[in-house]
Design a protein around this motif. Structure first.
Motif, PDB file in Angstrom:
ATOM      1  N   MET A   1       2.215   5.629  11.915  1.00  0.00           N
ATOM      2  CA  MET A   1       1.256   4.573  11.607  1.00  0.00           C
ATOM      3  C   MET A   1       0.018   5.124  10.902  1.00  0.00           C
ATOM      4  SD  MET A   1       2.259   1.562  12.584  1.00  0.00           S
ATOM      5  CE  MET A   1       0.847   0.563  12.964  1.00  0.00           C
ATOM      6  N   ARG A   2      -0.017   6.431  10.702  1.00  0.00           N
ATOM      7  CA  ARG A   2      -1.188   7.005  10.049  1.00  0.00           C
ATOM      8  C   ARG A   2      -1.193   6.671   8.570  1.00  0.00           C
ATOM      9  NH1 ARG A   2      -1.304  13.038  10.956  1.00  0.00           N
ATOM     10  NH2 ARG A   2      -3.135  12.781   9.649  1.00  0.00           N
ATOM     11  N   GLY A   3      -2.331   6.270   8.052  1.00  0.00           N
ATOM     12  CA  GLY A   3      -2.486   6.033   6.627  1.00  0.00           C
ATOM     13  C   GLY A   3      -2.177   4.631   6.157  1.00  0.00           C
ATOM     14  N   TRP A   4      -1.642   3.776   6.996  1.00  0.00           N
ATOM     15  CA  TRP A   4      -1.281   2.421   6.554  1.00  0.00           C
ATOM     16  C   TRP A   4      -2.484   1.618   6.105  1.00  0.00           C
ATOM     17  CZ3 TRP A   4       3.177   1.076   4.914  1.00  0.00           C
ATOM     18  CH2 TRP A   4       4.324   1.668   5.409  1.00  0.00           C
ATOM     19  N   PHE A   5      -3.589   1.739   6.837  1.00  0.00           N
ATOM     20  CA  PHE A   5      -4.787   0.982   6.470  1.00  0.00           C
ATOM     21  C   PHE A   5      -5.298   1.437   5.107  1.00  0.00           C
ATOM     22  CE2 PHE A   5      -9.402   0.287   6.535  1.00  0.00           C
ATOM     23  CZ  PHE A   5      -9.411  -1.089   6.688  1.00  0.00           C
ATOM     24  N   ARG A   6      -5.331   2.743   4.885  1.00  0.00           N
ATOM     25  CA  ARG A   6      -5.790   3.271   3.592  1.00  0.00           C
ATOM     26  C   ARG A   6      -4.870   2.831   2.460  1.00  0.00           C
ATOM     27  NH1 ARG A   6      -6.230   9.059   6.150  1.00  0.00           N
ATOM     28  NH2 ARG A   6      -7.887   8.619   7.631  1.00  0.00           N
ATOM     29  N   LEU A   7      -3.570   2.855   2.719  1.00  0.00           N
ATOM     30  CA  LEU A   7      -2.620   2.413   1.699  1.00  0.00           C
ATOM     31  C   LEU A   7      -2.796   0.933   1.375  1.00  0.00           C
ATOM     32  CD1 LEU A   7       0.601   4.278   2.825  1.00  0.00           C
ATOM     33  CD2 LEU A   7      -0.730   4.709   0.759  1.00  0.00           C
ATOM     34  N   TRP A  56      -5.349   9.161  -0.841  1.00  0.00           N
ATOM     35  CA  TRP A  56      -5.798   9.597   0.494  1.00  0.00           C
ATOM     36  C   TRP A  56      -4.837   9.113   1.581  1.00  0.00           C
ATOM     37  CZ3 TRP A  56     -10.546   7.392   3.439  1.00  0.00           C
ATOM     38  CH2 TRP A  56     -10.917   8.270   4.436  1.00  0.00           C
ATOM     39  N   GLY A  57      -4.365   7.886   1.453  1.00  0.00           N
ATOM     40  CA  GLY A  57      -3.411   7.342   2.414  1.00  0.00           C
ATOM     41  C   GLY A  57      -2.077   8.044   2.372  1.00  0.00           C
ATOM     42  N   MET A  58      -1.627   8.419   1.180  1.00  0.00           N
ATOM     43  CA  MET A  58      -0.359   9.154   1.060  1.00  0.00           C
ATOM     44  C   MET A  58      -0.474  10.547   1.672  1.00  0.00           C
ATOM     45  SD  MET A  58       1.922   7.219  -0.147  1.00  0.00           S
ATOM     46  CE  MET A  58       3.208   8.334  -0.639  1.00  0.00           C
ATOM     47  N   ARG A  59      -1.611  11.170   1.513  1.00  0.00           N
ATOM     48  CA  ARG A  59      -1.819  12.488   2.114  1.00  0.00           C
ATOM     49  C   ARG A  59      -1.859  12.392   3.641  1.00  0.00           C
ATOM     50  NH1 ARG A  59      -3.457  17.102  -0.188  1.00  0.00           N
ATOM     51  NH2 ARG A  59      -4.876  17.476   1.553  1.00  0.00           N
ATOM     52  N   ALA A  60      -2.393  11.306   4.170  1.00  0.00           N
ATOM     53  CA  ALA A  60      -2.465  11.133   5.619  1.00  0.00           C
ATOM     54  C   ALA A  60      -1.083  10.881   6.219  1.00  0.00           C
ATOM     55  CB  ALA A  60      -3.398   9.974   5.967  1.00  0.00           C
ATOM     56  N   ARG A  61      -0.165  10.342   5.428  1.00  0.00           N
ATOM     57  CA  ARG A  61       1.175  10.030   5.932  1.00  0.00           C
ATOM     58  C   ARG A  61       2.060  11.269   6.023  1.00  0.00           C
ATOM     59  NH1 ARG A  61       3.191   5.941   7.577  1.00  0.00           N
ATOM     60  NH2 ARG A  61       5.150   6.153   6.502  1.00  0.00           N
ATOM     61  N   ARG A  62       1.698  12.340   5.346  1.00  0.00           N
ATOM     62  CA  ARG A  62       2.521  13.561   5.379  1.00  0.00           C
ATOM     63  C   ARG A  62       2.377  14.287   6.683  1.00  0.00           C
ATOM     64  NH1 ARG A  62       1.443  16.194  -0.439  1.00  0.00           N
ATOM     65  NH2 ARG A  62       1.799  14.311  -1.595  1.00  0.00           N
TER      66      ARG A  62
END
Length: 62
Positions: A1-7, A56-62
């Protein structure tokens, strides 16, 4: 669920910024923003901010 808000916010920023740019340049009529210089200036800035949020959201999803 990390990064979904940023994406989500990044995608919304890109879409809204593109819409404001098109309206500001006068390609779409029927809005208060049609042929408004503010839309043609703020729109691309919002697109760039949205692209940054997507990155930034894509980097958080890794």
């Amino acid at each position: 669920m990390r990064g979904w808000f940023r994406l989500t916010m990044g995608l919304a920023g890109v879409v809204l910024g593109a819409l404001w740019t098109v309206l500001g340049l006068g390609y779409v009529e029927g809005s208060a923003l049609t042929d408004a210089r503010i839309g043609a200036v703020v729109g691309p800035a919002l697109v760039l901010t949205g692209l940054g949020a997507l990155w930034w959201g894509m980097r958080a999803r890794r």
